[in-house]
Write a protein that holds these residues in place. Structure first.
Motif, PDB file in Angstrom:
ATOM      1  N   ILE A  63      12.742  -6.194  -6.512  1.00  0.00           N
ATOM      2  CA  ILE A  63      11.935  -5.322  -7.367  1.00  0.00           C
ATOM      3  C   ILE A  63      12.662  -5.029  -8.676  1.00  0.00           C
ATOM      4  O   ILE A  63      12.058  -4.970  -9.742  1.00  0.00           O
ATOM      5  N   PHE A  64      13.994  -4.886  -8.598  1.00  0.00           N
ATOM      6  CA  PHE A  64      14.765  -4.699  -9.829  1.00  0.00           C
ATOM      7  C   PHE A  64      14.574  -5.903 -10.742  1.00  0.00           C
ATOM      8  O   PHE A  64      14.404  -5.762 -11.951  1.00  0.00           O
ATOM      9  N   ASP A 375       6.212   0.759  -6.467  1.00  0.00           N
ATOM     10  CA  ASP A 375       6.564  -0.570  -5.949  1.00  0.00           C
ATOM     11  C   ASP A 375       7.790  -0.498  -5.041  1.00  0.00           C
ATOM     12  O   ASP A 375       7.834  -1.125  -3.983  1.00  0.00           O
ATOM     13  N   LEU A 376       8.788   0.251  -5.466  1.00  0.00           N
ATOM     14  CA  LEU A 376      10.010   0.383  -4.658  1.00  0.00           C
ATOM     15  C   LEU A 376       9.679   0.993  -3.299  1.00  0.00           C
ATOM     16  O   LEU A 376      10.198   0.563  -2.272  1.00  0.00           O
ATOM     17  N   LEU A 382      11.902   2.577  -0.434  1.00  0.00           N
ATOM     18  CA  LEU A 382      12.756   3.536  -1.158  1.00  0.00           C
ATOM     19  C   LEU A 382      11.833   4.538  -1.847  1.00  0.00           C
ATOM     20  O   LEU A 382      11.096   4.193  -2.764  1.00  0.00           O
ATOM     21  N   MET A 383      11.886   5.779  -1.393  1.00  0.00           N
ATOM     22  CA  MET A 383      10.860   6.739  -1.783  1.00  0.00           C
ATOM     23  C   MET A 383      11.057   7.271  -3.206  1.00  0.00           C
ATOM     24  O   MET A 383      12.174   7.396  -3.691  1.00  0.00           O
ATOM     25  N   ASP A 391       2.141  10.837  -5.015  1.00  0.00           N
ATOM     26  CA  ASP A 391       0.697  10.878  -4.782  1.00  0.00           C
ATOM     27  C   ASP A 391       0.152   9.475  -4.567  1.00  0.00           C
ATOM     28  O   ASP A 391      -0.683   9.239  -3.690  1.00  0.00           O
ATOM     29  N   GLU A 392       0.646   8.536  -5.360  1.00  0.00           N
ATOM     30  CA  GLU A 392       0.151   7.166  -5.225  1.00  0.00           C
ATOM     31  C   GLU A 392       0.576   6.554  -3.900  1.00  0.00           C
ATOM     32  O   GLU A 392      -0.175   5.831  -3.254  1.00  0.00           O
ATOM     33  N   VAL A 393       1.836   6.839  -3.503  1.00  0.00           N
ATOM     34  CA  VAL A 393       2.321   6.303  -2.230  1.00  0.00           C
ATOM     35  C   VAL A 393       1.489   6.880  -1.088  1.00  0.00           C
ATOM     36  O   VAL A 393       1.080   6.164  -0.170  1.00  0.00           O
ATOM     37  N   ALA A 394       1.216   8.181  -1.173  1.00  0.00           N
ATOM     38  CA  ALA A 394       0.416   8.822  -0.124  1.00  0.00           C
ATOM     39  C   ALA A 394      -0.964   8.196  -0.060  1.00  0.00           C
ATOM     40  O   ALA A 394      -1.520   7.962   1.020  1.00  0.00           O
ATOM     41  N   ALA A 395      -1.520   7.874  -1.238  1.00  0.00           N
ATOM     42  CA  ALA A 395      -2.877   7.326  -1.298  1.00  0.00           C
ATOM     43  C   ALA A 395      -2.925   5.876  -0.809  1.00  0.00           C
ATOM     44  O   ALA A 395      -3.979   5.387  -0.408  1.00  0.00           O
TER      45      ALA A 395
END
Lengths: 463, 230, 314
Positions: A63-64, A375-376, A382-383, A391-395
């Motif tokens: 991802i990096f 993305d991470l 990796l949170m 919010d996006e991760v939760a969604a």
């Protein structure tokens, strides 16, 4: 790359025993040529656009690399360079370069505990509202008070002397992972905050164990710090005073922490490799065959780790077994006092000696964008460090919603390790006196470690 | 393992750096050892004592200053940046080993060959080179082992794949679980890293079998181990 | 170094060629020219750092705070020499040295005998004995740590008198044993190479003569072989001891200094590399260097090892 061709042909094939007086000079000349050639060859990069070197820790590298490419512009290019896998080695490598005022250290991934030391040494470019967009500096400092996009625990890690010196990229935290069946058997209500005492007893009485990190390394410091803060104390305070910081570990909080460690070490619930345990050693015991499972404090990666191991050795046998994995807030040191979950992660810093500070600052912001954080989280587990990204991760539905919320609260209410320019020293001194966990005694260990930390800070004792 | 580009680079770096360092170190040491064994000159004892002292100095305290120096010279993170320290640290050993060997060589044979009509080059090549070969070979093995093994310089004087050798690159590996070193990768690395050693050791006895009369020399030629062997 | 360590005067061959003084002057010049590249290379890398270490050792100096450097005289040395940690580390280092050298001497001797006597498959025997020496120490350290770990290691399973979940790194004694085993495994080949060299010096005729006189195998070993290779044995002990005193990698990899297993090299590493305390680290480097010199001196005096002579006889 091309410097492999720098290897010279043997310059001395014509050596002639006693009569030759020239070989020495020829050897030197050949050697010098070889050296020079190789140097020149290795130094040649493509000219034109400046290259920003981004030193990264080796987790999440794909991802990096993706973001190095995406954040490169017409004006500059970002190139990813790897750091060693252990945090201690990462610090050594970066510090050596920065102490030599290396202009090629443009961007770096920093473990939060190094930010104070690096900022104090003048190795990091300060983040200000002037050199960033959207008043990033105010956003970060405001977040500590709860009025910004960043999670307070994460924002706190990048601030030194009231000024931000890095941008949080991802924020890590520890939660209590456990087998629901084990907690049920023990009759432990995991909806309520649990204490270390309860967890240790529950495990010991039901054939389970408790997984922690207690080897002689930074992870042990993470545990000790969380225990001390969980009892309302600090290991050191007034850290801006540098070597004259006040050492507070010889306190009720320090003794409470030592008590927890002693309880676990003396308990049936202690794992056999307690004294050398790290984040990896207790993973296998959660779903070990025929075992009752364990309670384990560990970082956020655990969920994706077990999810990926369903049906594999070391992992849950099937989906149903995986359902048995539970999570709760980090255990409390003393009843009634809310726990202070450990906070880790990675912050992006801009090297103070970079030749392109504007570009580097721009790149740092691009690398830490919401999209990059999402993305991470989704691809590497990796949170994120911002509420937007959370919010996006939760969604996304990739994680159970309550787990995402647990992570977010843990970072938000978590406690950072001491922010001091002498952190490495303090951490090492604390580890030395508290190791091995088997020898921890509430009556003597906090006192001894306070004395030792004090002596080490004053330069009166070896580390 | 071989698919891992990082590791492939590291192997190439290690082989290249170790071979060049070995070659150059043996050449330079041969010159010095020849002088020590055969010539009378001022400062001979100094050379020998100096090399002993150098071999005893703790490597960890050299790393910081070397880092600064190499940056100034512009050879940080290059092959020469590693080749030079490897040479410096193997030279003492190579010089002692080789000068012991050279002292044992019956140099009169060279003159005898010249009397028999050989040119001095022929005499050197046909008579002296074969006699000196086992000693040179021993010195070469030890130099190669040192360079191949080194971790401290490897990790401190490189920053990219341009020069990072295998032992250092092992410290950069992470597996799927970021907190445990991938055992299988390490095992594979260990196997691959051992192959050159086996090749070299297998050649070694072939040398002394061919020249049984030099068994005595093998005796002294085998190295003192006072170099940091790791 | 002491004078005993200095190799002997040049071989007679040189002396016979002493002719006119022009000639000896030329020889002098040639000799110096031939050693020059080696000297330059050795000094290039070591001279500056060595002097710098001595100079830095009288300062209070941290890499992270270069501006705060202050001259403190011998304070660093006083702090180090009065610190119990220094002496504890020195003690454990001496223990590592004594244990590994003693065991390696025995095993190395057996290996040397095998390498010396074996006729069939000589290459394979030698290779397998020498392989550990060629394996990267970091890798061998990890491998041994893995072997001793209770979760996936084989050591607990193999040893009947040890419980399967015994934690080797949970206490000083077993941890030191584990480190010593790894160190011995790694460096015995070196010892046996040196001893093999000694064995080659023992004349077969003498052994045969002893055999004819009816000496048993043990008597031949003790009365003929070992006395005749005494010089080689002493040289092996000396050089291996100096190396063992600087043990670092195995400790670094296996315990990271936990359970009081840290050696004096490790202590130095921690000050210099990990803590960036260049002043104190340099003082420790100098102390380490001096103690290695002292050990070299003691062994040479104690065993009356004459390197020069050993080499000459070789």
């Amino acid at each position: 790359m091309a410097n492999r061709s720098g290897g010279p042909a043997s310059p001395l094939t014509g050596r002639r025993g006693v009569s030759g007086s020239r070989p020495a000079r020829r050897a030197l000349a050949a050697f010098a040529t070889a050296t020079l050639t190789a140097t020149l060859l290795s130094a040649c990069g493509d000219s034109g656009k400046p290259v920003l070197n981004w030193y990264v820790n080796p987790d999440g590298v794909p991802i990096f690399e993706k973001y190095a490419e995406e954040c490169s512009t017409d004006e500059y290019e970002i190139s990813v360079e790897l750091l060693p896998s252990s945090a201690t080695d990462q610090r050594v490598q970066l510090a050596r370069r920065l102490a030599a005022e290396d202009s090629s250290t443009d961007l770096m991934n920093l473990d939060p505990v190094f930010v104070a030391e690096f900022a104090n040494a003048g190795w990091l470019e300060e983040i200000t509202d002037d050199n960033t967009e959207d008043d990033l500096a105010s956003e970060i400092t405001g977040s500590i008070e709860g009025s910004g996009n960043y999670l307070a625990g994460a924002a706190e890690t990048v601030v030194w002397d009231d000024k931000p010196y890095a941008i949080p990229l991802w924020a890590n935290t520890q939660v209590l992972w456990y087998r629901k069946s084990l907690a049920e058997q023990a009759g432990l209500d995991m909806e309520q905050p649990v204490t270390w005492q309860q967890v240790i007893d529950a495990a010991a009485q039901n054939g389970g164990s408790v997984g922690v990190q207690a080897n002689l390394y930074e992870g042990y410091m993470v545990w000790i710090n969380a225990l001390v803060q969980g009892a309302g104390g600090e290991i050191v305070s007034d850290t801006e005073a540098g070597r004259d910081a006040s050492v507070d570990i010889d306190s009720d909080a320090g003794r409470a922490a030592a008590e927890v460690i002693q309880q676990l070490a003396d308990s049936e619930a202690a794992q056999p490799d307690l004294t050398v345990s790290n984040e990896g050693t207790s993973l296998g015991l959660m779903f070990a065959e025929g075992g009752a499972g364990e309670f384990m404090v560990n970082w956020t990666f655990v969920y994706k780790n077990y999810e990926g191991l369903i049906g594999a050795p070391g992992g849950p046998a099937d989906e149903q077994a995986f359902e048995d994995l539970g999570w709760a807030r980090y255990p409390a040191t003393v009843e009634g006092e809310p726990s202070k979950p450990p906070v880790g992660g990675i912050d992006i810093g801009v090297g103070a000696y970079t030749e392109n500070p504007e570009f580097a600052m721009e790149a740092a912001q691009c690398i830490t964008s919401t999209q990059a954080q999402v993305d991470l989280a989704l691809e590497a587990g990796l949170m994120p460090s911002t509420n937007d990204a959370y919010d996006e991760v939760a969604a996304s539905g990739d994680y159970p919603e309550d787990l995402v919320e647990l992570f977010r609260t843990s970072v938000d209410e978590g406690g950072p390790r001491p922010k001091t320019a002498f952190y490495a020293m303090i951490s090492s001194a604390v580890q030395q006196t508290w190791h091995s966990p088997n020898s921890v005694d509430p009556d003597s260990t906090p006192k001894e470690s306070a004395e030792y930390v004090q002596e080490v800070l004053r330069g009166e004792a070896l580390l | 393992m071989w698919d891992n580009d990082q590791f492939r680079r590291a192997i190439l770096n290690s082989i290249g750096i170790s071979l060049i360092a070995t070659l150059l170190s043996v050449i330079v040491a041969t010159l010095a050892a020849y002088a020590i064994a055969r010539l009378e000159f001022k400062g001979k004892r100094l050379v020998l004592s100096l090399s002993l002292a150098i071999a005893m100095f703790p490597v960890v305290s050299l790393v910081g200053p070397l880092f600064d120096m190499w940056r100034t010279f512009g050879i940080y993170d290059t092959w020469p940046g590693l080749i030079i320290p490897y040479m410096s640290f193997t030279l003492p050993l190579a010089i002692w080993t080789l000068s012991a060997f050279f002292r044992e060589i019956p140099w009169e044979m060279e003159q005898a060959a010249q009397v028999d009509g050989a040119t001095s080059w022929q005499a050197f090549r046909r008579v002296i080179v074969p006699l000196a070969a086992p000693g040179v070979f021993t010195a070469a093995i030890l130099t190669f082992f040192f360079a191949w093994n080194d971790f401290v310089f490897g990790i401190s004087l490189t920053s990219t794949e341009a020069a990072r050798p295998i032992p250092a690159s092992l410290a950069f590996f992470v597996g799927s679980d970021p907190f445990n070193r991938p055992a299988s990768l390490l095992a594979a690395a260990a196997v691959i890293a051992t192959i050159p050693i086996i090749v070299i050791v297998l050649i070694f006895p072939a040398q002394d079998r061919r020249r049984p009369h030099l068994r005595r020399s093998e005796g002294i030629g085998v190295p003192p181990t006072w170099l940091p062997s790791r | 170094m002491t004078s005993t360590a200095i190799p002997p005067a040049p071989a007679p061959a040189t002396k016979t060629r002493n002719g006119a003084s022009d000639r000896s002057k030329a020889e002098n010049r040639l000799g110096q020219k031939l050693v020059a590249p080696a000297i330059v290379l050795m000094l290039l890398v070591t001279a500056f750092p060595m002097l710098r270490a001595i100079w830095l050792s009288v300062y209070d100096y941290a890499l992270t705070a270069p501006d705060d450097r202050s001259f403190i005289g011998i304070d660093n040395y006083v702090t180090a020499l009065t610190d119990p940690l220094f002496w504890k580390s020195t003690g454990i280092t001496v223990l590592y040295m004594l244990v590994t050298v003693a065991i390696e001497l025995v095993i190395g001797f057996i290996f040397a005998l095998v390498m010396h006597r074996v006729i069939f498959g000589r290459g394979i025997v030698r290779t397998s004995i020498l392989i550990p020496y060629g394996i990267i120490t970091v890798v061998s350290g990890f491998t041994w740590q893995f072997a001793f770990s209770y979760q996936n290691g084989f050591v607990n399973g193999w040893l009947p008198f040890i419980s399967d979940d015994f934690n080797w790194f949970g206490d000083t004694t077993p941890a030191v044993i584990a480190i010593c085993i790894s160190e011995i495994w790694k460096t015995t080949p070196f010892m046996s190479l040196l001893l093999l060299a000694g064995l080659a010096q023992v004349s077969e005729d003498m052994i045969e003569a002893a055999k004819v006189d009816g000496a048993t195998w043990w008597q031949r070993m003790w009365k003929v072989v070992i006395p005749n290779m005494r010089a080689a044995i002493m040289v092996a002990i000396l050089f291996r001891a100096l190396d063992a005193y600087r043990i670092f990698d195995n400790i670094f990899v296996m315990t990271n200094g936990a359970e009081d297993t840290q050696s004096i090299s490790f202590l130095t590493y921690r000050q210099t590399i990990e803590q960036f305390q260049l002043g104190m680290g340099s003082a420790l480097s100098v102390l380490l260097f001096l103690s290695v010199l002292l050990i070299a001196f003691l062994i040479i005096k104690l065993f009356r090892v004459d390197l020069a002579q050993a080499r000459q006889e070789g």
